[in-house]
Design a protein around this motif. Structure first.
Motif, short mmCIF file in Angstrom:
data_model
loop_
_atom_site.label_atom_id
_atom_site.label_comp_id
_atom_site.label_asym_id
_atom_site.label_seq_id
_atom_site.Cartn_x
_atom_site.Cartn_y
_atom_site.Cartn_z
N VAL A 174 0.82 -1.23 0.00
CA VAL A 174 0.00 0.00 0.00
C VAL A 174 0.85 1.27 0.00
N GLY A 175 2.18 1.15 0.07
CA GLY A 175 3.02 2.32 0.22
C GLY A 175 3.18 2.69 1.68
N ALA A 176 3.95 3.74 1.94
CA ALA A 176 4.23 4.16 3.31
C ALA A 176 3.33 5.31 3.73
N ILE A 177 2.74 5.19 4.92
CA ILE A 177 1.88 6.25 5.44
C ILE A 177 2.67 7.56 5.59
N GLY A 178 3.94 7.46 5.95
CA GLY A 178 4.75 8.65 6.12
C GLY A 178 4.84 9.49 4.86
N VAL A 179 4.89 8.83 3.71
CA VAL A 179 4.93 9.55 2.43
C VAL A 179 3.58 10.21 2.16
N GLU A 180 2.51 9.49 2.47
CA GLU A 180 1.17 10.08 2.32
C GLU A 180 1.04 11.33 3.21
N ASN A 181 1.61 11.29 4.41
CA ASN A 181 1.55 12.44 5.31
C ASN A 181 2.21 13.67 4.68
N ILE A 182 3.34 13.46 3.99
CA ILE A 182 4.03 14.56 3.34
C ILE A 182 3.16 15.19 2.25
N LYS A 183 2.50 14.34 1.48
CA LYS A 183 1.67 14.84 0.39
C LYS A 183 0.51 15.69 0.90
N LYS A 184 -0.01 15.34 2.06
CA LYS A 184 -1.19 16.04 2.59
C LYS A 184 -0.84 17.18 3.54
N LEU A 185 0.43 17.29 3.90
CA LEU A 185 0.83 18.25 4.92
C LEU A 185 0.80 19.68 4.41
N VAL A 186 0.26 20.58 5.21
CA VAL A 186 0.38 22.02 4.96
C VAL A 186 1.60 22.49 5.75
N LEU A 187 2.66 22.84 5.05
CA LEU A 187 3.92 23.17 5.70
C LEU A 187 3.82 24.48 6.49
N ILE A 188 4.55 24.52 7.57
CA ILE A 188 4.67 25.76 8.35
C ILE A 188 5.57 26.71 7.57
N PRO A 189 5.17 27.97 7.38
CA PRO A 189 6.04 28.92 6.68
C PRO A 189 7.40 29.01 7.36
N ARG A 190 8.43 29.24 6.57
CA ARG A 190 9.80 29.19 7.08
C ARG A 190 10.02 30.14 8.25
N ALA A 191 9.56 31.38 8.13
CA ALA A 191 9.77 32.36 9.20
C ALA A 191 9.05 31.92 10.48
N GLU A 192 7.84 31.37 10.34
CA GLU A 192 7.10 30.92 11.51
C GLU A 192 7.77 29.70 12.14
N LEU A 193 8.32 28.81 11.31
CA LEU A 193 9.03 27.64 11.84
C LEU A 193 10.27 28.07 12.60
N GLU A 194 10.98 29.06 12.10
CA GLU A 194 12.15 29.58 12.81
C GLU A 194 11.75 30.09 14.19
N ARG A 195 10.61 30.75 14.24
CA ARG A 195 10.13 31.28 15.52
C ARG A 195 9.78 30.14 16.47
N GLN A 196 9.07 29.14 15.97
CA GLN A 196 8.65 28.03 16.82
C GLN A 196 9.83 27.20 17.31
N LEU A 197 10.84 27.06 16.48
CA LEU A 197 12.01 26.25 16.84
C LEU A 197 13.10 27.05 17.54
N ASP A 198 12.96 28.38 17.50
CA ASP A 198 14.03 29.26 18.01
C ASP A 198 15.34 28.92 17.32
N PHE A 199 15.25 28.82 15.99
CA PHE A 199 16.40 28.45 15.16
C PHE A 199 16.35 29.26 13.88
N ASN A 200 17.46 29.90 13.52
CA ASN A 200 17.54 30.66 12.29
C ASN A 200 18.25 29.85 11.21
N PHE A 201 17.55 29.57 10.13
CA PHE A 201 18.16 28.84 9.02
C PHE A 201 19.27 29.66 8.40
#
Length: 388
Positions: A174-201
């Motif tokens: 059936v394939g991997a559920i993890g890959v299906e999760n990527i296809k359906k995921l709404v990514l966190i915007p980069r600037a917002e992710l930096e804020r949430q992680l307290d990490f600057n890319f």
């Protein structure tokens, strides 16, 4: 009458994989979902990630404490024993009609053993895969032999399950559920992710996940130190570490991560548990995944990112062309980084095909389970002989 399906999860990564399937069963009127959280989910050291399940408003039917405060082989063996006894009591109380598990963790083995003895049909995801450097290999195949229904992530893995003597009518690719999760995921915007992680890319960044190679004696510290020595040379490289699981020598790796991050605090950060959404979003914004985690093999290629896979822990898995395999020696790891950042390799990433991609994986699994005639087909299994 509703069927009771018990789903067991012991790690943050495992829960992320299972979440869409749990929600699918939970939203249908045909099933009562009995979710059991165990092992790392209940440990403060590993982020007490059962709270993530509760925050998702998914009811937890039981919590099984089985993890000892040690990561030695002896302690893990004792944890398995505690798990077997505790899961036996839990399953006797819950009386599920079906048990669904994923993968190859030792806590998964702990629930499968009493379920098998109690004649509860076992549904297994991600069987047939190989991880030659980890004791997960033997655990996974043992779970396969006790399971009634199988859902594999590639056609090759389906053939391996059948080669283990399982009836082809019970084995579905059936394939991997993890890959299906990527296809359906709404990514966190980069600037917002930096804020949430307290990490600057930075201009270039990597996501590092390194677990112990459990079939080798005392190699984890040496191999991980080789990686860190190479990373120490890349002064302009941003590094996100996710910490090791509760495997033998996992504490050693996590301590080494802490020391490296303290020394390189302007460009490195570590996390016990990033959570599904932040982890996959970070994977999307980095240049590569580095280490020996299955996520670098299974999910990363779908984001058209490179993977440096170090050592033998994931040896034997099906792989996309975006995977760079290297021995755990400093010179080999350095050569892998040179290849990763080369123009030719980066140009080829856009054409990568992930062998783990399926079609509507969660729904396909649900439909097969829902329509499978468990009542008519006895738990007795004939060994299916492959014709050579």
């Amino acid at each position: 009458m509703k069927r009771k399906i018990c789903i067991v999860t012991g790690t943050r990564a495992e829960y992320s994989l299972l979440k869409p399937l749990i929600e699918l069963f939970n939203n249908e009127n045909h099933y009562d979902v009995q979710l059991i959280a165990t092992c790392m989910h209940l440990s403060h050291e590993f982020g007490l990630t059962a709270t993530e399940i509760e925050n998702d408003q998914l009811p937890i039917a039981d919590k099984i404490e089985m993890l000892l405060n040690s990561d030695t082989a002896c302690a893990i063996s004792k944890s398995i024993g505690i798990g077997v006894m505790s899961f036996a009591d839990s399953l006797r109380r819950l009386e599920p009609d079906l048990l669904l598990v994923v993968g190859d963790r030792f806590e998964t083995l702990s629930v499968v053993i009493p379920a098998f003895m109690m004649k509860i049909p076992i549904i297994h995801l991600h069987g047939g895969e190989t991880t030659e450097g980890a004791f997960d290999e033997g655990i996974r195949h043992s779970i396969t032999k006790m399971s009634h229904l199988h859902f594999t992530s590639t056609a090759l893995h389906r053939r391996r399950v059948i080669q283990l003597g399982e009836d082809p009518d019970r084995v579905f690719n059936v394939g991997a559920i993890g890959v299906e999760n990527i296809k359906k995921l709404v990514l966190i915007p980069r600037a917002e992710l930096e804020r949430q992680l307290d990490f600057n890319f930075l201009e270039k960044n990597i996501l590092v996940t390194f677990h112990p190679v459990t079939l080798e004696k005392s190699s984890s510290e040496k191999h991980f130190n080789n990686l860190l020595s190479v990373l120490d040379q890349y002064k302009q490289l941003g590094i996100i570490f996710t910490k090791a699981n509760a495997d033998p020598d996992g504490k050693i790796i996590n301590s080494m991560i802490d020391k490296f991050v303290h020394k390189n605090s302007t460009r490195a950060q570590s996390y016990i548990s990033m959570g599904h959404e932040k982890y996959l979003s970070a994977m999307n914004y980095v240049d590569a995944v580095v280490g020996n985690s299955s996520s670098g093999i299974i999910e990363t290629p779908s984001l058209k990112k490179g993977t440096i896979n170090i050592g033998d822990r994931q040896a034997g898995r099906s792989q996309a062309t975006s995977i760079i395999n290297c021995p755990p020696e400093a010179a080999d790891i350095e050569a892998a980084f040179e290849k990763l950042f080369s123009h030719d390799f980066q140009a080829r990433l856009k054409d990568v095909v992930n062998p783990y991609e399926g079609q509507d994986t969660s729904k396909t699994i649900y439909n097969h389970i829902h329509h499978y005639p468990f009542a008519q087909r006895a738990l007795k299994k004939k060994f299916y002989d492959v014709q050579f």
